[in-house]
Design a protein around this motif. Structure first.
Motif, PDB file in Angstrom:
ATOM      1  N   ALA A   1      47.621  33.069 104.781  1.00 47.31           N
ATOM      2  CA  ALA A   1      47.692  32.182 105.951  1.00 47.31           C
ATOM      3  C   ALA A   1      49.083  31.602 106.148  1.00 47.31           C
ATOM      4  O   ALA A   1      49.387  31.073 107.217  1.00 47.31           O
ATOM      5  N   MET A   2      49.929  31.687 105.132  1.00 50.52           N
ATOM      6  CA  MET A   2      51.306  31.200 105.245  1.00 50.52           C
ATOM      7  C   MET A   2      52.281  32.338 105.555  1.00 50.52           C
ATOM      8  O   MET A   2      53.444  32.087 105.846  1.00 50.52           O
TER       9      MET A   2
ATOM     10  N   LEU B   1      54.068  30.397 108.217  1.00 50.47           N
ATOM     11  CA  LEU B   1      53.093  30.127 109.271  1.00 50.47           C
ATOM     12  C   LEU B   1      52.402  28.800 108.967  1.00 50.47           C
ATOM     13  O   LEU B   1      51.576  28.731 108.060  1.00 50.47           O
ATOM     14  N   TYR B   2      52.737  27.768 109.702  1.00 49.01           N
ATOM     15  CA  TYR B   2      52.162  26.448 109.453  1.00 49.01           C
ATOM     16  C   TYR B   2      51.031  26.165 110.434  1.00 49.01           C
ATOM     17  O   TYR B   2      50.774  26.941 111.359  1.00 49.01           O
ATOM     18  N   ARG B   3      50.365  25.039 110.208  1.00 51.45           N
ATOM     19  CA  ARG B   3      49.254  24.664 111.088  1.00 51.45           C
ATOM     20  C   ARG B   3      49.738  23.952 112.347  1.00 51.45           C
ATOM     21  O   ARG B   3      48.989  23.844 113.314  1.00 51.45           O
ATOM     22  N   ARG B   4      50.968  23.485 112.317  1.00 55.18           N
ATOM     23  CA  ARG B   4      51.382  22.499 113.312  1.00 55.18           C
ATOM     24  C   ARG B   4      52.015  23.085 114.571  1.00 55.18           C
ATOM     25  O   ARG B   4      52.458  22.332 115.437  1.00 55.18           O
TER      26      ARG B   4
ATOM     27  N   CYS C   1      48.653  29.274 111.900  1.00 59.78           N
ATOM     28  CA  CYS C   1      47.710  30.147 111.192  1.00 59.78           C
ATOM     29  C   CYS C   1      46.995  29.351 110.112  1.00 59.78           C
ATOM     30  O   CYS C   1      47.575  28.436 109.508  1.00 59.78           O
ATOM     31  N   ILE C   2      45.748  29.706 109.857  1.00 62.49           N
ATOM     32  CA  ILE C   2      44.970  29.103 108.774  1.00 62.49           C
ATOM     33  C   ILE C   2      43.957  30.144 108.324  1.00 62.49           C
ATOM     34  O   ILE C   2      43.604  31.046 109.097  1.00 62.49           O
TER      35      ILE C   2
ATOM     36  N   ASP D   1      38.163  24.697 110.256  1.00 61.28           N
ATOM     37  CA  ASP D   1      39.528  25.120 109.930  1.00 61.28           C
ATOM     38  C   ASP D   1      40.424  25.143 111.174  1.00 61.28           C
ATOM     39  O   ASP D   1      41.573  24.707 111.122  1.00 61.28           O
TER      40      ASP D   1
ATOM     41  N   HIS E   1      41.861  21.839 111.884  1.00 56.68           N
ATOM     42  CA  HIS E   1      43.099  21.424 111.197  1.00 56.68           C
ATOM     43  C   HIS E   1      44.331  21.861 111.983  1.00 56.68           C
ATOM     44  O   HIS E   1      45.323  21.138 112.033  1.00 56.68           O
TER      45      HIS E   1
ATOM     46  N   ASP F   1      49.088  21.454 104.238  1.00 54.72           N
ATOM     47  CA  ASP F   1      48.992  22.765 104.897  1.00 54.72           C
ATOM     48  C   ASP F   1      48.308  23.719 103.915  1.00 54.72           C
ATOM     49  O   ASP F   1      47.775  23.291 102.891  1.00 54.72           O
ATOM     50  N   ASP F   2      48.263  25.010 104.237  1.00 52.71           N
ATOM     51  CA  ASP F   2      47.594  25.948 103.338  1.00 52.71           C
ATOM     52  C   ASP F   2      48.288  26.026 101.988  1.00 52.71           C
ATOM     53  O   ASP F   2      47.652  26.266 100.964  1.00 52.71           O
TER      54      ASP F   2
END
Lengths: 317, 317
Positions: free
Chosen positions: A78-79, A148-151, A213-214, A223, A226, B29-30
């Motif tokens: 996911a990262m 690849l972060y969530r933000r 991405c997660i 998920d 988030h 984060d992940d």
């Protein structure tokens, strides 16, 4: 790491002979020592698997070994990272040798597919296998890529998932009540539940294309939530576009199937956002399921799905 | 890391505001992402603490929080490393808020004394506190120093320990049967058992002076045994030189006291070897307890101590 389990470490966990040159000291001393200058960065995540919660304690130990590593590596996927090393903390009952033969076989089968090297760990004693816990800490590198972060999700981005959802959750039901399923469906669903595969190649392919991405471990809505929180955006989900397996559709009515796909855990698919169309992304086997909205919160089309108040496992307290 | 515990992470584990510049992404984060080029190396160890095995489940959670980090950092001390970061995997019963207030207070009190930064973790659910497990993975750096390994002991090296031994093991007895001890002895022994301190400064001071080093978690004979095995040497122990606390001597006869000091766990002192005399080392509060021998195996002077066939926790299988 504690040292009392030295014989155990030697016997079961020292089977990886080839070691990357970045490992100055692997397993067998108080600490592992890594030469990190050639890496530029280190990406770290850790995951605990508990018997009776995350896997059945009487499942095939080969699969338990694979699974505990794959679900941890799923966070590296996911990262957008490349897996490199891992540590293993495992609690074991008396006379674990037979179980460990199979467990370590599965563990290293999974490790060698990335490949990644075991660099340390800790074994502790418990009374029975039903209390078994394992914590796997995984280390990877972005190797110059941006993570690849969530933000990073933006309004009007498309929302994609990497495979059918709900199969992991229904697989648990198939494990508990196998008589309720045909052999074909049972095999498929048990595989989804017990043998998830970290989507490492996809994660790396998304770098520079995905805005967030997660991995879906706790259920899509939880998920994706988030990503939405971290990005200060909302989402519109096309419930009729959420990919469902034939096995899932054969064993549930449509409303229940969609509900399970949106909220069930243990799928370990990736969920990501991107301004690019599926054609522009040029990646196979991904599913467009909605889009990011400026207004916060979740909405659903066709407008007949009411999400549960609690989604996934988001409410510990 | 799994993400369902997001509220929990935010509430209890996000209290360290100041982050080293090497942390590109901390918790939330992940994965955590570290910029490692400025570090040159990374030293990693991991340790699991289980309720009822490594600490009493009903002990003060402030002390449990401190202890789970200190015993993991003890391995960094034995390597001569500087602590930097850690991750925490913890399994928790329902409604853990009150317990977590105290646990996280102790955890961060310990973290801030090094200082080191929490960069990730995983929380999982269990039914009761008696099943609580925590795995702490610690990260440090040698910052250009050579690490202290187990394999460097040479014949005629002196063997030193950094403090009195056996207090941790007797502290467990004092926790279980407090009525058997005076208040003064009980306080001292409980502190030794529940509040070990990682010997970080000593470990760093030993770099370039010690030929091998290990922390004593499983008992002196067991842990020294790893140095002897890794270095292909033996040792002569002067049992009358093994440092014993007043509390230990007041509560045990001499033979039992020496036996506990040689085999009891949970002391978290360092054991190290060096060709240098105590005066040449120039380090206070260390105790010369024997010397390395060319012939393998252990011998004891005065010649009246018979070691048990199994020492420490060395025989898992």
């Amino acid at each position: 790491m504690s040292k009392g389990e030295f014989g155990l470490i030697q016997r079961f966990f020292s089977q990886q002979q080839a070691q990357p040159s970045s490992i100055i000291q692997g397993i067998g001393d108080d600490c592992a020592v890594l030469h990190t200058q050639q890496l530029s960065d280190l990406v770290i995540s850790t995951d605990t698997s508990i018997a009776g919660k995350h896997f059945p304690h009487d499942a095939d130990p080969v699969l338990i070994g694979k699974r505990c590593l794959e679900v941890a590596v799923s966070d590296l996927a996911a990262m957008g990272a490349t897996p490199l090393y891992f540590t293993l903390n495992i609690s074991l009952p008396p006379n674990p040798a037979n179980w460990l033969v199979a467990f370590s076989k599965g563990l290293f089968a999974s490790a060698n597919r990335f490949p990644m090297t075991l660099i340390g760990g800790d074994t502790t004693k418990i009374d029975s296998l039903s209390q078994c816990q394992m914590s796997v800490t995984v280390f990877g590198s972005l190797q110059g890529r941006t993570g690849l972060y969530r933000r990073g999700a933006n309004p009007n981005d498309f929302i994609y998932v990497s495979g059918t959802l709900g199969d992991g959750a229904l697989g648990l039901a198939a494990y508990q009540k196998p008589e309720n399923f045909t052999a074909t469906d049972r095999d498929y669903l048990l595989d989804a539940y017990l043998s998830p595969k970290a989507q490492i190649q996809l994660g790396q392919a998304l770098v520079g294309k995905a805005t967030s991405c997660i991995d879906i471990s706790d259920g899509l809505l939880s998920d994706l939530g988030h990503i939405l929180n971290a990005s200060s955006v909302g989402a519109e989900i096309h419930t009729d576009k959420v990919p469902l397996s034939t096995a899932l559709k054969r064993n549930m009515n449509q409303d229940d199937a969609i509900h399970l796909a949106l909220t069930g855990g243990d799928d370990y698919q990736l969920c990501f956002t991107s301004p690019l169309s599926k054609a522009a992304l040029g990646i196979d086997n991904i599913y467009l399921i909605g889009n990011i909205t400026q207004s916060k919160g979740l909405s659903f089309t066709p407008n007949n799905y009411v999400p549960p108040k609690t989604t996934g496992f988001d409410h510990f307290l």
